[in-house]
Design an enzyme around this catalytic site. Structure first.
Site, short mmCIF file in Angstrom:
data_model
loop_
_atom_site.label_atom_id
_atom_site.label_comp_id
_atom_site.label_asym_id
_atom_site.label_seq_id
_atom_site.Cartn_x
_atom_site.Cartn_y
_atom_site.Cartn_z
N ALA A 1 20.25 -3.76 109.19
CA ALA A 1 20.88 -3.24 107.95
C ALA A 1 19.90 -2.59 106.97
O ALA A 1 20.32 -2.19 105.88
CB ALA A 1 21.68 -4.33 107.22
N ALA A 2 18.64 -2.45 107.37
CA ALA A 2 17.69 -1.79 106.46
C ALA A 2 18.11 -0.33 106.23
O ALA A 2 18.04 0.19 105.11
CB ALA A 2 16.28 -1.85 107.03
N GLY A 3 18.57 0.33 107.30
CA GLY A 3 19.05 1.71 107.17
C GLY A 3 20.30 1.78 106.32
O GLY A 3 20.48 2.71 105.52
N ASP A 4 21.18 0.78 106.47
CA ASP A 4 22.41 0.75 105.65
C ASP A 4 22.05 0.59 104.18
O ASP A 4 22.65 1.22 103.30
CB ASP A 4 23.31 -0.42 106.09
CG ASP A 4 23.73 -0.29 107.54
OD1 ASP A 4 23.88 0.85 108.01
OD2 ASP A 4 23.90 -1.33 108.21
O1 RIB Z 1 23.30 -1.58 110.87
C1 RIB Z 1 23.35 -2.95 111.15
C2 RIB Z 1 24.73 -3.32 111.62
O2 RIB Z 1 24.98 -2.73 112.86
C3 RIB Z 1 24.95 -4.79 111.84
O3 RIB Z 1 25.34 -5.48 110.69
C4 RIB Z 1 25.98 -4.82 112.97
O4 RIB Z 1 27.21 -5.31 112.58
C5 RIB Z 1 26.06 -3.38 113.46
O5 RIB Z 1 27.19 -2.77 112.99
#
Ligand code: RIB
Length: 303
Positions: free
Chosen positions: A250-253
């Site tokens: 989730a670092a990119g998110d």
């Molecule tokens: O970007 C990370 C995410 O990728 C995780 O939380 C997982 O659910 C996948 O969707």
């Protein structure tokens, strides 16, 4: 404050902590397994809320406990979840994550209810699209829906930000035309351009290829190397702080969401990138997807 709408996936992550990710044919022992709210869409919506943005989400969950947990976690940071539909007879999305000691991961997703994010659901939630200024999308929902939203959003003059993950190789050129910002990482840039890349110069060429297809701004995240900004008039690298990486999930998110929050507050693109790098460099020092996202206070130097 300008509003951000995230259209994307919600997954419950089952994260297995282990020494090293198994190779094909190998059996390894895991240490622990944790259930953590995740999904690229939900992670971005959660991060927008936690970082102080005004965010809403369109997506789907099942009528199961995971779906309730995922919605409640978004609501805990003020995200408007009125666009999240509960689907009967389909489980919420799941992600199985192998997290090794280096902080790297490998992820298998089972989309479940995320497959129900259809054009009809978008039409039903047109109000949320009309009310927002920024739209954030990823590729964990049906691609036809992403294409539909992009056209609709453009015709309504919204700023469209696409995180092309998981990357898809065979997208028609017209899809990219008119997108305001895309944020691939190195491997995603390779997949969407169909070119293997080794050097920083290769990333500039790859990002320029996407600008030629009509994307206005390309931001390539490069892990420890920071990121690269390319548009019609410039190619600029941004360095990032050196931190001890625990988990890159989730670092990119977190980066994409922080970028959108900063832009929604009127920051220019360079300041927004610095803000996004600061947020994601905290996220990688913590385990899990939504559990790793820092608050606005932390970014401002508070606790
Ligand atoms: O970007 C990370 C995410 O990728 C995780 O939380 C997982 O659910 C996948 O969707």
């Amino acid at each position: 404050m300008k509003k951000i709408l995230v259209i994307g996936s919600l997954n419950l992550d089952y994260t297995i902590d282990l020494k090293a990710i198994p190779r094909p044919g190998e059996t390894v022992k895991g240490r622990t397994i944790s259930q953590i709210p995740g999904g690229k869409g939900a992670n971005q919506a959660y991060a927008c809320g936690k970082l102080g943005g005004a965010a809403a989400m369109i997506g789907c969950v099942g009528t199961d406990g995971a779906g309730r947990t995922l919605k409640e976690n978004l609501e805990s940071v003020g995200v408007d979840t009125s666009g999240i539909l509960e689907i009967e007879n389909s489980p919420s999305g799941q992600a199985y994550i192998a997290l090794e000691d280096t902080g790297e991961n490998s992820i298998i997703i089972i989309p479940g209810a995320n497959e129900y994010v259809t054009k009809e659901l978008i039409d039903k939630n047109r109000r949320l699209i009309e009310e927002c200024n920024y739209i954030l999308m990823q590729f964990e929902i049906p691609l036809d829906t992403v294409k539909y939203v992009k056209q609709l959003a453009r015709s309504m003059g919204k700023t469209v930000i696409v995180d092309p993950a998981p990357a898809v190789s065979d997208i028609e050129d017209y899809f990219w035309d008119g997108i305001d910002i895309i944020k691939p990482n190195e491997t995603e840039l390779e997949v969407i351009t169909g070119k293997k890349m080794d050097t920083k110069y290769d990333y500039i060429i790859g990002a320029r290829k996407m600008v030629d297809k009509g994307v206005k701004t390309v931001i390539v995240t490069l892990g420890k190397e920071g990121c690269l900004l390319v548009d019609k008039s410039q190619a600029q690298f941004f360095h990032t702080e050196d931190v001890d990486v625990v988990d890159t999930t989730a670092a990119g998110d977190c980066f994409t969401a922080a970028l959108a929050v900063a832009l929604s507050e009127g920051q220019d693109i360079s300041d927004a990138i610095n803000f996004a790098q600061k947020a994601s460099s905290i996220a990688v020092t913590r385990k899990g997807a939504q559990t790793s996202i820092p608050s606005r206070d932390e970014l401002n130097g508070g606790g």
